[in-house]
Design a protein around this motif. Structure first.
Motif, PDB file in Angstrom:
ATOM      1  N   ILE A   1       0.818  -1.212   0.000  1.00  0.00           N
ATOM      2  CA  ILE A   1       0.000   0.000   0.000  1.00  0.00           C
ATOM      3  C   ILE A   1       0.854   1.266   0.000  1.00  0.00           C
ATOM      4  O   ILE A   1       0.546   2.234  -0.704  1.00  0.00           O
ATOM      5  CB  ILE A   1      -0.950  -0.005   1.215  1.00  0.00           C
ATOM      6  CG1 ILE A   1      -1.937  -1.179   1.082  1.00  0.00           C
ATOM      7  CG2 ILE A   1      -1.708   1.322   1.327  1.00  0.00           C
ATOM      8  CD1 ILE A   1      -2.909  -1.311   2.230  1.00  0.00           C
ATOM      9  N   LEU A   2       1.964   1.265   0.751  1.00  0.00           N
ATOM     10  CA  LEU A   2       2.777   2.471   0.857  1.00  0.00           C
ATOM     11  C   LEU A   2       3.963   2.503  -0.106  1.00  0.00           C
ATOM     12  O   LEU A   2       4.138   3.462  -0.862  1.00  0.00           O
ATOM     13  CB  LEU A   2       3.283   2.611   2.306  1.00  0.00           C
ATOM     14  CG  LEU A   2       2.202   2.784   3.375  1.00  0.00           C
ATOM     15  CD1 LEU A   2       2.826   2.828   4.759  1.00  0.00           C
ATOM     16  CD2 LEU A   2       1.374   4.034   3.115  1.00  0.00           C
ATOM     17  N   ILE A   3       4.792   1.466  -0.098  1.00  0.00           N
ATOM     18  CA  ILE A   3       6.064   1.517  -0.821  1.00  0.00           C
ATOM     19  C   ILE A   3       5.938   1.134  -2.291  1.00  0.00           C
ATOM     20  O   ILE A   3       6.484   1.809  -3.170  1.00  0.00           O
ATOM     21  CB  ILE A   3       7.106   0.619  -0.121  1.00  0.00           C
ATOM     22  CG1 ILE A   3       7.398   1.170   1.278  1.00  0.00           C
ATOM     23  CG2 ILE A   3       8.387   0.540  -0.942  1.00  0.00           C
ATOM     24  CD1 ILE A   3       8.327   0.312   2.096  1.00  0.00           C
ATOM     25  N   LYS A   4       5.224   0.053  -2.589  1.00  0.00           N
ATOM     26  CA  LYS A   4       5.151  -0.441  -3.965  1.00  0.00           C
ATOM     27  C   LYS A   4       4.635   0.608  -4.954  1.00  0.00           C
ATOM     28  O   LYS A   4       5.267   0.828  -6.005  1.00  0.00           O
ATOM     29  CB  LYS A   4       4.294  -1.704  -4.026  1.00  0.00           C
ATOM     30  CG  LYS A   4       4.172  -2.297  -5.431  1.00  0.00           C
ATOM     31  CD  LYS A   4       3.297  -3.535  -5.402  1.00  0.00           C
ATOM     32  CE  LYS A   4       3.008  -4.046  -6.814  1.00  0.00           C
ATOM     33  NZ  LYS A   4       2.096  -5.216  -6.796  1.00  0.00           N
ATOM     34  N   PRO A   5       3.511   1.285  -4.700  1.00  0.00           N
ATOM     35  CA  PRO A   5       3.041   2.291  -5.661  1.00  0.00           C
ATOM     36  C   PRO A   5       4.067   3.408  -5.881  1.00  0.00           C
ATOM     37  O   PRO A   5       4.232   3.889  -7.010  1.00  0.00           O
ATOM     38  CB  PRO A   5       1.767   2.846  -5.005  1.00  0.00           C
ATOM     39  CG  PRO A   5       1.318   1.768  -4.083  1.00  0.00           C
ATOM     40  CD  PRO A   5       2.574   1.148  -3.565  1.00  0.00           C
ATOM     41  N   PHE A   6       4.762   3.797  -4.818  1.00  0.00           N
ATOM     42  CA  PHE A   6       5.770   4.846  -4.930  1.00  0.00           C
ATOM     43  C   PHE A   6       6.936   4.399  -5.825  1.00  0.00           C
ATOM     44  O   PHE A   6       7.383   5.141  -6.703  1.00  0.00           O
ATOM     45  CB  PHE A   6       6.291   5.201  -3.531  1.00  0.00           C
ATOM     46  CG  PHE A   6       7.382   6.210  -3.518  1.00  0.00           C
ATOM     47  CD1 PHE A   6       7.097   7.568  -3.599  1.00  0.00           C
ATOM     48  CD2 PHE A   6       8.708   5.821  -3.425  1.00  0.00           C
ATOM     49  CE1 PHE A   6       8.115   8.509  -3.592  1.00  0.00           C
ATOM     50  CE2 PHE A   6       9.735   6.754  -3.422  1.00  0.00           C
ATOM     51  CZ  PHE A   6       9.430   8.109  -3.505  1.00  0.00           C
ATOM     52  N   VAL A   7       7.412   3.174  -5.617  1.00  0.00           N
ATOM     53  CA  VAL A   7       8.544   2.659  -6.389  1.00  0.00           C
ATOM     54  C   VAL A   7       8.177   2.508  -7.859  1.00  0.00           C
ATOM     55  O   VAL A   7       8.956   2.874  -8.751  1.00  0.00           O
ATOM     56  CB  VAL A   7       9.018   1.309  -5.808  1.00  0.00           C
ATOM     57  CG1 VAL A   7       9.974   0.611  -6.765  1.00  0.00           C
ATOM     58  CG2 VAL A   7       9.683   1.533  -4.457  1.00  0.00           C
ATOM     59  N   LEU A   8       7.009   1.979  -8.134  1.00  0.00           N
ATOM     60  CA  LEU A   8       6.627   1.716  -9.516  1.00  0.00           C
ATOM     61  C   LEU A   8       6.420   2.993 -10.334  1.00  0.00           C
ATOM     62  O   LEU A   8       6.443   2.955 -11.560  1.00  0.00           O
ATOM     63  CB  LEU A   8       5.362   0.855  -9.558  1.00  0.00           C
ATOM     64  CG  LEU A   8       5.523  -0.569  -9.006  1.00  0.00           C
ATOM     65  CD1 LEU A   8       4.229  -1.351  -9.146  1.00  0.00           C
ATOM     66  CD2 LEU A   8       6.665  -1.302  -9.694  1.00  0.00           C
ATOM     67  N   LYS A   9       6.260   4.104  -9.656  1.00  0.00           N
ATOM     68  CA  LYS A   9       6.162   5.384 -10.367  1.00  0.00           C
ATOM     69  C   LYS A   9       7.522   5.871 -10.849  1.00  0.00           C
ATOM     70  O   LYS A   9       7.602   6.746 -11.718  1.00  0.00           O
ATOM     71  CB  LYS A   9       5.531   6.445  -9.459  1.00  0.00           C
ATOM     72  CG  LYS A   9       4.046   6.260  -9.217  1.00  0.00           C
ATOM     73  CD  LYS A   9       3.516   7.343  -8.292  1.00  0.00           C
ATOM     74  CE  LYS A   9       2.028   7.160  -8.003  1.00  0.00           C
ATOM     75  NZ  LYS A   9       1.514   8.199  -7.066  1.00  0.00           N
ATOM     76  N   SER A  10       8.588   5.327 -10.270  1.00  0.00           N
ATOM     77  CA  SER A  10       9.950   5.754 -10.622  1.00  0.00           C
ATOM     78  C   SER A  10      10.819   4.536 -10.881  1.00  0.00           C
ATOM     79  O   SER A  10      11.870   4.355 -10.257  1.00  0.00           O
ATOM     80  CB  SER A  10      10.549   6.612  -9.509  1.00  0.00           C
ATOM     81  OG  SER A  10       9.724   7.718  -9.206  1.00  0.00           O
TER      82      SER A  10
END
Length: 224
Positions: free
Chosen positions: A197-206
């Motif tokens: 919920i927190l880390i994966k969406p952030f990483v996949l954007k970059s």
């Protein structure tokens, strides 16, 4: 069965070290157990500068003792970290390593078993214990238990009662690895929230900044 023990204290022969060495001795009674013991203060660990290169390469560009510890953990099935409290929390020398340890985003403790040990004299023991257990939890570790020891400065922590408790926790840790005990539901939920919920969406954007992280996630089933 390979186990890594890290003494997170600046003191190589303090109360924390005495307890950890007792755990080591207990675990080594099993013929199949191989324990690697590390004093975090043995060699300098440089401070993380936040360059994020490790997220692309999997290793820090500062090739020092931190990478030795990371390799030991990577090749182990179990991890034990012991620490004293400094200003009612974990000591800076250990935090310095944690910042360099590839723990949470890389899920370095995925399917590895973990045991925490904290010594304290006045206050902050539970705070430090929560800090290290959260590190285990958010890094994918399977927590088998914790040891909290209140002890006066420069005294022997190994009372009969504490020794019995040390042995019980060491035996639980060993048996959890031997039987491949499952992670507690609460830890599964908290790890899921942290990663999915927190880390994966952030990483996949970059993606271009997290090449190694994404490859690592694919190898352990975080993403396909």
């Amino acid at each position: 069965m390979r186990i890594t023990i890290i003494n997170g204290s600046p003191r190589k022969n303090g109360a924390t070290a005495k307890l950890l060495k007792e755990i080591k001795s207990r675990l080594e009674k099993h013929e199949e157990v191989s324990v690697s013991y590390y004093d975090i203060s043995s060699k300098p660990i440089q401070t993380c500068i936040g360059c994020m290169r490790c997220y692309n390469t999997g290793i820090c560009h500062m090739n020092d003792y931190a990478e030795d510890l990371n390799a030991a953990i990577r090749n182990s099935e179990g991890l034990i970290i012991g620490l004293p409290t400094y200003v009612s929390n974990i000591p800076g020398i250990l935090k310095n390593y944690i910042d360099r340890g590839h723990f949470v985003i890389e899920q370095a403790l995925k399917n590895k078993y973990a045991l925490s040990l904290v010594t304290y004299e006045i206050a902050g023991g539970n705070t430090a214990l929560k800090t290290i257990n959260n590190l285990f939890r958010y890094s994918g570790g399977i927590i088998t238990g914790s040891i909290l020891c209140k002890v006066k400065f420069n005294t022997n922590p190994l009372s009969d009662r504490m020794t019995d408790r040390i042995y019980q926790k060491a035996d639980t840790f060993y048996n959890a690895i031997r039987t491949r005990k499952s992670k507690r539901i609460i830890d599964v939920i908290l790890n899921y929230i942290a990663i999915y919920i927190l880390i994966k969406p952030f990483v996949l954007k970059s993606r271009d900044k997290y090449t190694y992280v994404i490859d690592r996630w694919k190898s352990i089933g975080v993403i396909r």
